[in-house]
Design a protein around this motif. Structure first.
Motif, PDB file in Angstrom:
ATOM      1  N   GLN A 196       2.060   1.724  -3.475  1.00  0.00           N
ATOM      2  CA  GLN A 196       0.964   2.176  -4.321  1.00  0.00           C
ATOM      3  C   GLN A 196       0.785   3.687  -4.184  1.00  0.00           C
ATOM      4  O   GLN A 196       0.619   4.392  -5.189  1.00  0.00           O
ATOM      5  CB  GLN A 196      -0.321   1.445  -3.923  1.00  0.00           C
ATOM      6  N   GLU A 197       0.865   4.172  -2.971  1.00  0.00           N
ATOM      7  CA  GLU A 197       0.753   5.613  -2.727  1.00  0.00           C
ATOM      8  C   GLU A 197       1.970   6.360  -3.270  1.00  0.00           C
ATOM      9  O   GLU A 197       1.834   7.400  -3.908  1.00  0.00           O
ATOM     10  CB  GLU A 197       0.587   5.889  -1.235  1.00  0.00           C
TER      11      GLU A 197
ATOM     12  N   GLN B  20       0.833  -1.210   0.000  1.00  0.00           N
ATOM     13  CA  GLN B  20       0.000   0.000   0.000  1.00  0.00           C
ATOM     14  C   GLN B  20       0.866   1.258   0.000  1.00  0.00           C
ATOM     15  O   GLN B  20       0.542   2.238  -0.680  1.00  0.00           O
ATOM     16  CB  GLN B  20      -0.945  -0.009   1.202  1.00  0.00           C
TER      17      GLN B  20
END
Length: 180
Positions: A135-136, A132
């Motif tokens: 992804q950011e 995550q």
């Protein structure tokens, strides 16, 4: 009788423990001397990683991929995927990533990193958190997204699924890498 045995056992254990201490054994280096004699951990880790890494295989550890990139001079191809639910990810995997033309190119030119967002397969919580964060970091909005980065994690190029099979995709990657 048992009151005599307990102090004897404690004394024997204490003597045994003290005899294992590096301070009492002049033939052994102490921890500080050992640290001075060894290579830095980052170098040992990178060398160990390079020794164990099989070119053309997919990693899941971003930091390891960057270390391998730095050591080898090869960029990292990051495949952001939904491996068990995304139809376009299946096509990219089947038409490109599993084909000899891509595998042979990758072995010579890339460090491969898969960042997965499955729906049915459970990943360890630390892997989910790391994925995550990536992804950011790279602003991923859909799958599959392929990001090519240098050893510092700086983006070189971005692409996704392209029709035409592995040979066409390899030519596409070569064009992207030539522009860096």
């Amino acid at each position: 009788m048992k009151y005599i045995i307990i102090p004897v056992i404690i004394a024997v254990c204490s003597i045994s423990f003290l005899s294992c201490s590096t301070k009492n054994n002049p033939d052994q280096l102490n921890q500080e001397e050992v640290m001075k004699a060894e290579a830095p951990d980052s170098l040992k880790t990178a060398q160990t990683a390079m020794d164990k890494y099989e070119p053309g295989t997919w990693l899941t550890d971003y930091n390891l991929a960057l270390r391998l990139s730095k050591e080898s001079g090869k960029p990292v191809l990051i495949n952001f995927t939904g491996s068990d639910w995304c139809p376009w990810c299946f096509r990219l995997r089947d038409e490109v990533f599993s084909q000899d033309a891509f595998i042979n190119f990758a072995k010579e030119n890339l460090i491969l990193l898969m960042i997965d967002f499955p729906m049915r397969k459970e990943l360890p919580p630390e892997q989910v958190k790391a994925n995550q964060a990536l992804q950011e970091k790279y602003g991923i909005e859909g799958y599959p997204t392929v990001v090519i980065v240098n050893a510092e994690g700086k983006e070189i190029a971005r692409t996704g699924y392209k029709e035409g099979g592995a040979e066409s995709y390899v030519a596409h990657l070569k064009d992207l890498l030539a522009k860096k």
